[in-house]
Scaffold this active site. Sequence first.
Site, PDB file in Angstrom:
ATOM      1  N   GLU A   1      29.512  46.373  51.230  1.00  0.00           N
ATOM      2  CA  GLU A   1      29.077  45.412  52.243  1.00  0.00           C
ATOM      3  C   GLU A   1      27.905  45.953  53.058  1.00  0.00           C
ATOM      4  OE1 GLU A   1      31.972  45.722  51.050  1.00  0.00           O
ATOM      5  OE2 GLU A   1      33.178  43.893  51.249  1.00  0.00           O
TER       6      GLU A   1
ATOM      7  N   ASN B   1      29.379  36.914  50.872  1.00  0.00           N
ATOM      8  CA  ASN B   1      29.198  38.339  50.570  1.00  0.00           C
ATOM      9  C   ASN B   1      30.369  38.828  49.732  1.00  0.00           C
ATOM     10  OD1 ASN B   1      28.009  40.827  50.530  1.00  0.00           O
ATOM     11  ND2 ASN B   1      28.552  41.380  52.634  1.00  0.00           N
TER      12      ASN B   1
ATOM     13  N   SER C   1      35.896  54.042  39.876  1.00  0.00           N
ATOM     14  CA  SER C   1      36.918  53.130  40.421  1.00  0.00           C
ATOM     15  C   SER C   1      37.843  52.584  39.330  1.00  0.00           C
ATOM     16  CB  SER C   1      36.251  51.945  41.148  1.00  0.00           C
ATOM     17  OG  SER C   1      35.240  52.383  42.017  1.00  0.00           O
TER      18      SER C   1
ATOM     19  N   ARG D   1      22.821  43.657  46.998  1.00  0.00           N
ATOM     20  CA  ARG D   1      23.878  44.361  46.263  1.00  0.00           C
ATOM     21  C   ARG D   1      23.632  44.194  44.764  1.00  0.00           C
ATOM     22  NH1 ARG D   1      29.550  42.713  48.803  1.00  0.00           N
ATOM     23  NH2 ARG D   1      30.243  44.366  47.396  1.00  0.00           N
TER      24      ARG D   1
ATOM     25  N   ARG E   1      35.723  46.550  56.599  1.00  0.00           N
ATOM     26  CA  ARG E   1      36.437  47.834  56.583  1.00  0.00           C
ATOM     27  C   ARG E   1      35.953  48.779  57.682  1.00  0.00           C
ATOM     28  NH1 ARG E   1      39.910  47.013  52.948  1.00  0.00           N
ATOM     29  NH2 ARG E   1      39.351  45.850  51.083  1.00  0.00           N
TER      30      ARG E   1
ATOM     31  N   SER F   1      29.326  50.106  39.851  1.00  0.00           N
ATOM     32  CA  SER F   1      30.490  49.348  40.288  1.00  0.00           C
ATOM     33  C   SER F   1      31.352  49.035  39.079  1.00  0.00           C
ATOM     34  CB  SER F   1      30.051  48.045  40.959  1.00  0.00           C
ATOM     35  OG  SER F   1      31.161  47.190  41.108  1.00  0.00           O
ATOM     36  N   SER F   2      32.662  49.164  39.248  1.00  0.00           N
ATOM     37  CA  SER F   2      33.567  48.810  38.149  1.00  0.00           C
ATOM     38  C   SER F   2      33.679  47.300  38.004  1.00  0.00           C
ATOM     39  CB  SER F   2      34.948  49.401  38.398  1.00  0.00           C
ATOM     40  OG  SER F   2      35.528  48.793  39.540  1.00  0.00           O
ATOM     41  N   GLN F   3      33.183  46.559  38.994  1.00  0.00           N
ATOM     42  CA  GLN F   3      33.300  45.095  38.938  1.00  0.00           C
ATOM     43  C   GLN F   3      32.505  44.488  37.790  1.00  0.00           C
ATOM     44  OE1 GLN F   3      32.506  43.213  42.701  1.00  0.00           O
ATOM     45  NE2 GLN F   3      34.106  44.366  43.760  1.00  0.00           N
TER      46      GLN F   3
ATOM     47  N   ASP G   1      36.639  35.765  51.524  1.00  0.00           N
ATOM     48  CA  ASP G   1      36.316  36.044  50.123  1.00  0.00           C
ATOM     49  C   ASP G   1      37.093  35.150  49.160  1.00  0.00           C
ATOM     50  OD1 ASP G   1      34.568  37.887  51.025  1.00  0.00           O
ATOM     51  OD2 ASP G   1      35.353  39.570  49.846  1.00  0.00           O
TER      52      ASP G   1
ATOM     53  N   ARG H   1      40.934  37.672  41.198  1.00  0.00           N
ATOM     54  CA  ARG H   1      41.076  37.718  39.734  1.00  0.00           C
ATOM     55  C   ARG H   1      42.026  36.621  39.255  1.00  0.00           C
ATOM     56  NH1 ARG H   1      39.929  42.826  41.180  1.00  0.00           N
ATOM     57  NH2 ARG H   1      39.073  44.391  39.750  1.00  0.00           N
TER      58      ARG H   1
ATOM     59  N   LYS I   1      43.165  41.221  48.012  1.00  0.00           N
ATOM     60  CA  LYS I   1      41.912  40.515  47.710  1.00  0.00           C
ATOM     61  C   LYS I   1      41.591  40.625  46.215  1.00  0.00           C
ATOM     62  CE  LYS I   1      37.945  42.541  48.486  1.00  0.00           C
ATOM     63  NZ  LYS I   1      36.559  42.962  48.808  1.00  0.00           N
ATOM     64  N   SER I   2      41.695  41.845  45.678  1.00  0.00           N
ATOM     65  CA  SER I   2      41.332  42.072  44.272  1.00  0.00           C
ATOM     66  C   SER I   2      42.202  41.241  43.345  1.00  0.00           C
ATOM     67  CB  SER I   2      41.512  43.544  43.914  1.00  0.00           C
ATOM     68  OG  SER I   2      40.784  44.337  44.802  1.00  0.00           O
TER      69      SER I   2
END
Length: 647
Positions: free
Chosen positions: A345, A93, A198, A123, A392, A170-172, A50, A28, A23-24
């Site tokens: 989530e 989400n 992360s 979030r 998850r 968050s590292s995002q 996603d 990207r 997914k990551s």
Amino acid sequence: MMSSLNLPALRRATGTVRLPGSKSISNRMLLLAALADGATEIRDLLDSDDTRVMLAALEKVGIGVTAMGDNAWRIEGCGGVFPVKDADLFMGNAGTAIRPLTAALALSGGHYRLSGVPRMHERPIGDLVDGLLQIGADVRYTGNPGFPPLAIHPSKVKLSAPIRLRGDVSSQFLTALLMALPLTGEAAVIEMTTELISRPYIEITLNLMARFGVKVEREGWQRFTLAAGQRYRSPGLLHVEGDASAASYFLAAGAIGGGPVRVEGVGRNSIQGDVRFADALEAMGARIEWGEQHIEARAPLSGKLKAFDLDLNHVPDAAMTLAVAALFADGRCVLRNIASWRVKETDRIAAMATELRKLGATVEEGPDWLAIDPSPFPLPPSCPIDTYDDHRMAMCFSLAALGGVPVTINDPQCVNKTFPDYFDVLAEITAPVIAIDGPSASGKGTVAERVATALGYHYLDSGSLYRLTALASMRAGVALDDEAGVAALAASLPATFEGGRILLASDDVTDAIRSEEVSAGASKVAALPAVRAALLARQRAYRRFPGLVADGRDMASVVFPTAAAKVFLTASAAVRAERRYKQLIAKGMPANMHALLQDLQERDARDAQRSVAPLRQCDDADLVDTTGMNIDAAVAAVMTIVKRQEL
Ligand code: DC
């Protein structure tokens, strides 16, 4: 109405899983390809909610996206300027979509509104917005300050001073800024004002940016510098690695349920930090083997997983799997430095604690830690597990069934977020299989079907696949000894099984495949190794929850070597010829007893003597000789064997 999935008690996990795309990496790559000069073909993209969110958003802002089939996509890069300057974007989400898109759109000179599902509006995104505001971007909260929904407007950005950014939620946010900053064409510096969590996810970001030709200088995890004048350029063709977070469920299944379980699509050179989850399993005593393109896990030699106390900041997603693996450990397990769980989530620390308690564990939680004392084995029967709309939660709690207790998972479809086939893939390595092999007309088909009905299991008549292959070859004019030609037909058989009827394309061939001509043809094509190989994966895909009864010649030896119960069902040739004779007469078909016996003996010889997967009784199979038995007695004999396995 809430749906739920009843997983049966599972006793073993063995087999090989081909992972869906990461997914990551998928999301990207999609954004970088959209921002680049030139078109990019991305293969093995994850097909999930996603990624669909990201694809739909990119299309809405004018990016050309084309599905090329088999999870390959062509993305027409816009050279850093989204063609559509005004759009409403729904982000579901998907954190990996809203964060980087917010940053990219804020530097794109248009009017955009981003919103999501209610949980998305809880979030945080404030740290990212603060970073963007520092350089003059116009990003406004249209709901609660610090959270989506957001409205973005054109603005003049200036990069005179370093951007100061928090990295402890968050590292995002850092990923989002890094990916967007090349759009300004100016030199840029980001300085972290807190510890960065992360970190392996930032490595994925930097790695993928580099593949698109943009370099970031990194000083520790504190300061990131982009030189002026860098543009994204399409590298042409890219492959998405298998999802390392998804791998965690299957590796844990191997560690808990015996193994070996092999995941394909990630290996020792993976760019995803979550592959380090395998080290945590190893610390629990699991035996792990690393390959270029695979990782394999088996249970500890001692049979019992060890307790652990680990800092899991570097594997935040896969760490959830470890929390459920803790149910199988020999003592108190502590997961540390997992504060980011609280803003995912769902509040994953609270959710995990609540659901683990349902499985008898004593759980303590802190702001950024979780301590789990498993209940003494075996696990107690549990009430249904809630999943909090968190993929998850659903995936990791499915592993509890390996404790030998049935587990009910509420709202199982939440796995669509990242892994729509999850439960089918899990079934392929865990669902119990009863393998019934034997020569033709031994009665195994009828017995197998009756046993499947009695247990509520699925049923696979593997012989019908060989029969269908023979019939399809005859109809297509492919010679039955043309191995490559017949195998190609076998690989793409348009066969469907519908309530006792068998269709080839739209043609009902239920009776046609039972003719003597097709029977002889089936026996011939079944001797061809390429045909057997072509049908292997198809047969294994029948292994579904709650279980499978499969009949054939090589169910126990080749297709399901780890079957929970193996039966070799036979009868004397004379009795089998007589049964076939009666069957044919009953159907009004012509039959000759002598010819039938001879035919049967020839086919037995061919099935038993062929070099691949010959018909034989496995050492670990139970023999049932039905010569003197009627069907009821044969079914009862097999059920006795099955019940011994406590399925
Ligand atoms: O079980 P059946 O008579 O429908 O099988 C048809 C043919 O396919 C038979 O010649 C054996 C072959 N076969 C096989 O080689 N392997 C299997 N698993 C099932 C059938």
